[in-house]
Design a protein around this motif. Structure first.
Motif, PDB file in Angstrom:
ATOM      1  N   ASN A 136       4.097   4.164  -1.870  1.00 18.67           N
ATOM      2  CA  ASN A 136       4.649   5.266  -0.633  1.00 18.67           C
ATOM      3  C   ASN A 136       3.822   6.631  -1.193  1.00 18.67           C
ATOM      4  OD1 ASN A 136       5.466   3.554   1.382  1.00 18.67           O
ATOM      5  ND2 ASN A 136       7.183   3.148  -0.091  1.00 18.67           N
ATOM      6  N   GLY A 166       5.608  -1.490  -5.064  1.00 15.31           N
ATOM      7  CA  GLY A 166       5.241  -1.960  -3.638  1.00 15.31           C
ATOM      8  C   GLY A 166       3.690  -2.689  -3.805  1.00 15.31           C
ATOM      9  N   TRP A 219      -0.041  -2.025   3.384  1.00 15.37           N
ATOM     10  CA  TRP A 219       0.427  -0.702   4.034  1.00 15.37           C
ATOM     11  C   TRP A 219       0.841  -1.062   5.635  1.00 15.37           C
ATOM     12  CZ3 TRP A 219       0.939   3.737   1.738  1.00 15.37           C
ATOM     13  CH2 TRP A 219       1.000   5.016   2.372  1.00 15.37           C
ATOM     14  N   ASN A 275       4.485  -2.774   5.124  1.00 18.00           N
ATOM     15  CA  ASN A 275       5.557  -1.683   4.523  1.00 18.00           C
ATOM     16  C   ASN A 275       5.838  -0.505   5.661  1.00 18.00           C
ATOM     17  OD1 ASN A 275       5.904   1.356   3.254  1.00 18.00           O
ATOM     18  ND2 ASN A 275       6.333  -0.426   1.661  1.00 18.00           N
ATOM     19  N   LYS A 276       5.134  -0.048   6.292  1.00 15.14           N
ATOM     20  CA  LYS A 276       5.235   1.017   7.356  1.00 15.14           C
ATOM     21  C   LYS A 276       6.054   0.317   8.820  1.00 15.14           C
ATOM     22  CE  LYS A 276       4.117   4.022   4.606  1.00 15.14           C
ATOM     23  NZ  LYS A 276       5.228   4.832   3.970  1.00 15.14           N
TER      24      LYS A 276
END
Length: 476
Positions: free
Chosen positions: A28, A58, A450, A453-454
């Motif tokens: 992040n 992550g 990504w 995660n988002k």
């Protein structure tokens, strides 16, 4: 700072360094770190690295999470905030393998370096240099809660307009609402803070162009820096945020790069100025071009504008990002380019007239981005534009040399808009990412991670009731 272990060891001895700290960047874009006693820093540290659990950063699934980081001696600096004399340096992530470990393709620094290598390999240019503008808020107090039975936040800044009627410790001279731009003391109570941060930055090799108070009345500030290469400036972006936050804490204040911490005040962007050079010569200048820009510059802009919606997933990766990208606060909302027009997502500064200074800026990014991914993604979009000769004029992206905020509704529908939510930006990235994966610069697995995660962020955000919803709907 150093070219060899011998140089580093000599410095450690001469400066009586007691600790060596290794700074790492997670998925992040947050700093992580690990520290060893200085006498343990040796050749093995540089050759084999130090093991860590990549899943907690992550980067990788738990079953394949053992990795090592190897310090980059050139990034070393003395940490000014540590009580014990500490030499810090940034580390690069490697995958453990036999016979030799190899660079981890999802590592933010690896992605940025790979993008720079790709640029050179295309033959288009030797380097892209960039100059970010850092906007942020410094507050005197922050508290917040997101519990199931209560949620909300409280912010205070002594200079804020809302404190003008405070009956205690009030000497007047408050910063006007949305009126802080370039204000002087006594309203500008953070002048010395910015100067102290500037000196810290200069000591770390981050050259500052200037600093000033920004539009937002309650403690919105800006520091703009000189240009550097992509990976270099990503390192310096991380360092700048580190210095600002820790200096604020040292002075009993708190700093944030949140794009929109305050309702109805200007938000924090991170405008990025950029240029290409080859053989030491600027590639963006043509005295006969629009605003003295070359075809190369126009194609580079065309690539960014074509992919800007997908880029937002990396340049504006928080749910809060899109509360800044709204009309009326000097933030872009439409996709286009123009000269000296701050309502356009790409702005060409009219004052940059010399060939070696001719450039443009992308105005939508903000400080919640992982700078390595964001800068690399912008570069990849620009390269795609040059390779495919994407003319932004032919594509209908401008030039918009007029105020985009004051267009009629009829004219507004003719102009494409930036995503209005993070979910929309992620949808665009899911559809449009081939330009990022060229030559493996952005691994497909990184894009998948990504998005996962988002999307988890957006799910959490949309499911949480907000105080505003109680204000609007409780009595229905």
């Amino acid at each position: 700072m150093f070219k060899s272990l011998e140089e580093a060891k000599k410095f450690i001895e001469e400066e009586d360094i007691k600790m060596v700290d290794f700074m790492m960047i997670d998925l992040n874009g947050r700093w992580r770190h690990l520290t060893i006693p200085a006498d343990r820093f040796d050749e093995d540290t540089l050759r084999n690295g130090i093991g860590f659990d990549g899943s907690n950063y992550g980067f990788a699934p738990v079953e394949k999470s053992d990795m090592v980081f190897v310090p980059d001696l050139s990034t070393a600096y003395i940490d000014p905030f540590m009580e014990i004399p500490t030499l810090a340096m940034i580390g690069d992530v490697y995958v453990i393998s036999v016979p030799e470990n190899y660079r981890f393709d999802q590592d933010p620094r690896n992605v940025a370096k790979h993008a720079e290598e790709y640029l050179k390999n295309t033959g288009i240019a030797d380097e892209m240099i960039i100059g970010p503008e850092f906007e942020f808020h410094v507050f005197d107090h922050i508290s917040y809660s997101t519990e199931p039975h209560q949620s909300g936040f409280k912010i205070d800044a002594g200079q804020a307009d809302w404190n003008k009627n405070d009956e205690e410790d009030n000497l007047g001279y408050k910063m006007p609402h949305k009126g802080g731009y370039h204000m002087a003391p006594p309203q500008d109570v953070l002048y010395d803070f910015r100067s102290r941060v500037t000196m810290l930055m200069e000591n770390q090799g981050i050259k500052v162009k200037y600093h000033h108070h920004e539009v937002g009345g309650p403690g919105q500030l800006e520091i703009e820096v000189e240009f550097g290469s992509v990976t270099e400036m990503a390192d310096k972006t991380m360092m700048t945020k580190y210095l600002i936050k820790n200096q604020a804490i040292a002075e009993g204040r708190t700093a944030t790069f949140m794009p929109k911490p305050l309702y109805d005040e200007a938000g924090n962007g991170m405008h990025i100025h950029m240029q290409l050079f080859k053989d030491g010569k600027p590639l963006f200048y043509d005295e006969n071009g629009y605003s003295q820009l070359s075809d190369t510059a126009m194609y580079f802009m065309g690539g960014i504008l074509k992919h800007i919606k997908a880029l937002c997933a990396f340049t504006n990766p928080s749910t809060n990002s899109f509360k800044r990208l709204v009309p009326g606060y000097e933030a872009p909302v439409t996709i286009g380019f123009a000269t000296a027009n701050r309502s356009s997502v790409i702005r060409i500064p009219a004052y940059a007239k010399d060939p070696d200074k001719k450039r443009f800026e992308v105005r939508n990014p903000d400080g919640t981005c992982n700078p390595y991914y964001a800068y690399a993604a912008i570069l990849m979009a620009g390269i795609d534009g040059i390779k495919n000769k994407m003319d932004p004029v032919e594509a209908g992206f401008g030039p918009y040399d007029f105020n985009l905020y004051t267009l009629s509704d009829q004219d507004k529908v003719k102009i494409k808009s930036l995503p209005k939510t993070l979910d929309e930006a992620l949808d665009e990235l899911e559809k449009d990412n081939e330009f990022l994966t060229e030559s493996g610069v952005f691994p497909e697995r990184l894009i998948e991670l990504w998005l996962e995660n988002k999307r988890a962020d957006t799910k959490k955000h949309t499911q949480m009731p907000t105080p505003m919803e109680f204000d609007m709907y409780y009595d229905l």
